[in-house]
Motif scaffolding. Structure first.
Motif: not given
Length: 957
Positions: A276-277, A336, A340, A343-344, A359-360, A364
């Motif tokens: 994911v990253l 997923r 994301h 992660a953001a 990017h993340h 989403t």
């Protein structure tokens, strides 16, 4: 060729050498280990080796470590059983777990009655029991009664060739580790790109060309198992690059369980976090995203490296892109998306750059948070600066999904439209038109109308642009407000009509109706000031007002429309002779450096910079500024985009002055600016002038026609100022060279009158030059000398060099060798500095006949002083030579002035005329300290203390 041998020629050569080594003997067994990552084809290569050994007369016994279990001596029993099954010559003891004294392993294991060589093949030693490994180790150390070759396979897990999966839990002195250390390594890298088509055809029945083979290599690293997984859905076909990319993106591939099924819970969670990253994931961030402690994450990293999913390095990254796609596809869409989003937030809290966070956010969907909107917006602008307009557009579209205020939505849509205006103008028109129709606040409607009108104008549709502005005015005519929106609509209509065909310009509102408006504040005030500045320049009567309005019209900061304001304001400053000030403002716009332009405001800024550089006489820098955008401008110029026409025309003229005439002709041809009939618009005047500059040397008649046509066009547009385009001077110069002095004199005289009315040294000096060419004898020399003195105060070094070279040639023709040579040397230095190569060659040609005459005249007395040319080190200039009738650049009647350099003389003249050191630095584009240095040197040579004594110096003699 066997499947395991495809692309493995060098590895097979080394394994054949192992067989030869075992035959030669020397009392020890030949031991080798084939190493490679999971799926590299180690087993297939080992099978190919077994077939090779059998064909060479070896008795072959092979065993696979997988599935044997941990029963003591399981692998050894199976190997010996295969050897016994032949003819009974080999006998194996019943071995059990050792519990006493050591046994003579080789003697007890095998008895033979003949010398048949033996080859033992052991696949995947990581799964072989330790007792069998001890048995193999002793076999390799014992003197065998027959030639013996032992070949093992082991999985490579790390980045280096020595990083091999240990079969005994990494214990350094365990039999497996010792055995692998003693073996000769045969490493198996990924298949080369040129071998992939053969491997794909043999295993997957897929036809690959050069492009698809290269893509497969990038995605799989040449791993045969991954290659088969990628190509399995395309069996019996020839897939395209797009089809292969789609298969890789789906991640639903045959055999994915081979890599993912053995993973533990923590390892699988960490693998998903890294996927994911994306590439370059830090261990700490990955652990936090996977909800693992530091110790758990590090253990999971080791397991993933051992499983050949992750490369053995940090930041964490998958060994091959296809493995990352496999892991991503194993995550359900809801999980997923949540990963994301988390992660953001993690990256935002760690203050990672906006593009990584955004990017993340792309994955989403709408977040509904202020930070997400701002992050996407910043990321889009950063990507645009990096020359990635398509990615920037994606991020802006994602930002539009967030809840936005009307002004924010307007700004993002305008930026999108500016991007599309360069690549897909119709899409930009559709975007802005739809937004304009659905908007209601007056200010928002006006901004959309202005943006849409700008795009339509750029597409060569000024009539539609004017219609949009009129429609907006009619729609909001009764809306209460301060009236600034009405003024802005009328101002933009006036600017568009300036670039439109002249019939539309004449149908627009009279300029006086706008320029007489009371001063305003804000954007409307700056736009009104810019319009006043350009009208003052066109009229050519009040240079001070033009410069004052231009300064008021300069943009404040960077925003929508700032490049257009910069263009009008800096153009007016250049026409007013304030080139140094215009140059200081060029840095306000975004420059195109190293990347292709993606927006028209970037092109506008590049054209502003090139215009100022051309006015300074810096042809090299002007060419370098426009060259990065030239390819993009050619099709737009052919379609009639006004700004593109001016950009191509400027570059063509600069290259003609630099001597690259063929390149200039090519630019005009590709942009269709060389056709007979050009649109009757203001920008066509610049195209005609550039065309004349290219044609001047080989077709002067057509060059004059182009210049006269440019003059008629500007005259109908109401432009009288020669500072806009000195078409009469240029035409007069060509006509005078062709012998048409009467017509040339009329043109030059008319231009000189307008130039004196405007008052800039550039315009006056250029007109004087043209007028001088219509004279003869001493009158021509006198007018040329006046032109040189005038241009010495200007910033146009190209015109200065041209006129000074003409003066030097006339003086040489009159027999005044010494002063002619000084003028020509100064002109040559200027021409070289500007990059005007044709002019420099002409000046060198005029200098040639003077050298011998000058040296001959002064050789008896030895009165020669060194004065090196820019390109020749052996030239000298006579000392003390002076002519009271004429003045070289910066020369006077005082004999000591001849000891000064040309730069010192020029600075001294400006100081005499009352300019401060800072003003001199601005006019000559040098540092103030440089001016001070030259002045102090000149004072020392002249023996004076300062400026107060300059009058005495220049009045001496």
């Amino acid at each position: 060729m066997a499947l395991g041998e495809i692309g493995r020629g060098s590895e097979m050569v080394r394994l054949r050498a192992v067989l030869e080594q075992s035959r030669r003997g020397r009392g020890v067994a030949a031991l080798a280990v084939v190493r490679g990552e999971a799926g590299a084809g180690k087993s297939a290569l080992l099978d190919a080796f077994g077939e090779e050994a059998s064909a060479a007369g070896f008795r072959v016994a092979a065993v696979h470590g997988t599935g044997l279990g941990e029963e003591p001596y399981a692998a050894a029993h199976r190997l010996v059983a295969q050897l016994r099954s032949g003819d009974g010559q080999f006998v194996a003891d019943e071995y059990h777990t050792p519990d006493g004294a050591p046994v003579q392993w080789w003697a007890a294991a095998v008895q033979t009655g003949r010398g048949t060589p033996i080859a033992l093949c052991v696949d995947d030693v990581a799964h072989v029991d330790s007792w069998s490994l001890r048995w193999l180790l002793d076999l390799s150390r014992t003197v065998p009664p027959v030639p013996l070759a032992i070949v093992l396979t082991a999985r490579t897990c790390g980045a280096g060739s020595r990083a091999v999966s240990a079969p005994t839990n990494g214990i350094p002195h365990a039999p497996g580790s010792v055995l692998l250390s003693a073996a000769e390594p045969v490493d198996m890298p990924g298949l080369r790109t040129e071998d992939l088509p053969e491997a794909a055809a043999a295993r997957s029945r897929v036809v690959l060309d050069a492009r698809t083979a290269a893509l497969c290599g990038d995605l799989t690293g040449g791993n045969p198992a991954l290659l088969h997984a990628l190509l399995a859905p395309h069996s019996d076909s020839a897939p395209t690059v797009g089809a292969l990319r789609a298969t890789a993106a789906s991640g639903v591939l045959t055999g994915a369980d081979r890599w993912l099924a053995p993973l533990g819970t923590h390892a699988l969670a960490l693998a998903r976090a890294v996927a994911v990253l994306g590439g370059g994931a830090e261990v700490a961030v990955s652990a936090e995203l996977a909800n693992l402690t530091g110790e758990e994450a590090l253990a999971a990293v080791d397991q993933l490296v051992d499983a050949c999913l992750l490369a053995n390095r940090t930041p964490l990254a998958f060994r091959h892109p296809l493995l990352e796609a496999m892991v991503l596809s194993s995550i359900t869409v809801g999980t997923r998306t949540a990963l994301h989003l988390r992660a953001a937030a993690l990256l935002r809290d760690r203050q990672v750059e906006a593009t990584s966070v955004a990017h993340h956010l792309l994955a989403t969907g709408p977040v509904g948070e202020e930070w997400a909107k701002r992050c996407l917006w910043r990321a889009a602008r950063q990507l645009e600066r990096e020359g990635r307009p398509h990615d920037a557009a994606r991020y802006r579209h994602c930002a539009l999904r967030e809840p936005l205020r009307p002004q924010e939505r307007l700004a993002i849509r305008r930026e999108l439209a500016e991007l599309y205006a360069f690549s897909d103008p119709e899409r930009a028109v559709h975007l802005l038109d739809a937004a304009r129709c659905e908007s209601h606040p007056p200010g928002i409607v006006v901004e959309y109308a202005l943006a849409l009108a700008a795009v339509l104008d750029g597409c060569g549709r000024p009539e539609d642009a004017v219609t949009v502005l009129d429609d907006a005015a009619a729609r909001l005519g009764r809306t209460p407000g301060d009236g600034s929106w009405q003024l802005r609509l009328r101002l933009h209509k006036a600017f568009i009509c300036r670039r439109a065909p002249l019939w539309l310009a004449r149908a627009a509102d009279p300029p006086g109706n706008l320029t007489c408006q009371a001063p305003r504040r804000g954007v409307a005030g700056r736009e009104l000031a810019a319009l006043r500045a350009v009208h003052a320049v066109d009229a050519g009567a009040d240079r001070g007002a033009a410069a004052r309005y231009a300064r008021q019209g300069l943009p404040r900061g960077e925003g929508c429309g700032s490049a257009t304001l910069l263009w009008h304001a800096c153009g007016a400053l250049v026409a007013a002779g304030d080139v140094a000030e215009a140059w200081t403002h060029c840095g306000r716009g975004r420059q195109v450096s190293g990347v292709r332009a993606g927006r028209w405001d970037q092109v506008t800024v590049a054209l502003v910079r090139a215009t100022v550089l051309r006015a300074r006489g810096d042809l090299y820098a002007a060419d370098a500024t426009l060259a990065p955008v030239a390819d993009r401008l050619l099709p737009f110029a052919a379609a009639g985009h006004p700004l593109a026409v001016m950009g191509v025309a400027a570059l063509a003229e600069v290259r003609a002055l630099r001597g690259a005439t063929d390149s200039a002709r090519s630019l005009l041809a590709e942009s269709r600016l060389d056709r007979d009939q050009l649109p009757w618009r203001r920008d066509s005047a610049y195209a005609l002038a550039a065309r004349a500059a290219v044609r001047e040397s080989d077709d002067p008649g057509r060059a004059v026609e182009d210049l006269l046509a440019a003059g008629r066009l500007l005259g109908e547009a109401g432009v009288r100022n020669p500072a806009v385009l000195p078409w009469r001077s240029r035409a007069a110069q060509v006509l005078a060279a062709c012998g048409e002095r009467e017509e040339a004199a009329a043109l030059a005289g008319a231009e000189l009158a307008d130039a004196r009315r405007w008052g800039t040294p550039e315009a006056i000096g250029t007109a004087l030059h043209a007028l001088a060419l219509t004279e003869a004898g001493e009158q021509r020399i006198s007018v040329l000398a006046e032109a040189v003195r005038t241009l010495a105060r200007s910033s146009d070094r190209v015109e200065h060099a041209l006129v000074q070279g003409a003066l030097g040639a006339e003086l040489a023709a009159a027999g005044r060798v010494e002063v002619a040579r000084a003028e020509l040397l100064s002109a040559l230095q200027l021409a070289d500095a500007c990059g005007a190569e044709p002019l420099a060659h002409r000046i060198q040609g005029a200098l040639g006949p003077l050298r011998a005459r000058c040296l001959e005249a002064f050789a008896p007395s030895g009165a020669l002083s060194a004065a090196p040319r820019p390109r020749s080190a052996g030239e000298v200039v006579p000392a003390g030579a002076r002519e009271p009738e004429v003045h070289a650049a910066g020369r006077s009647d005082h004999p000591l002035l001849d000891s000064l350099t040309p730069q010192e003389r020029k600075i001294l003249h400006l100081a005499r005329d009352g300019y401060s050191n800072r003003d001199i630095a601005g006019r000559l584009f040098v540092a103030v300290r440089t001016v001070e240095f030259h002045l102090s040197g000149a004072y020392r040579k002249l023996g004076i203390a300062g400026r107060r004594q300059l009058a005495e110096v220049f009045s001496a003699g």
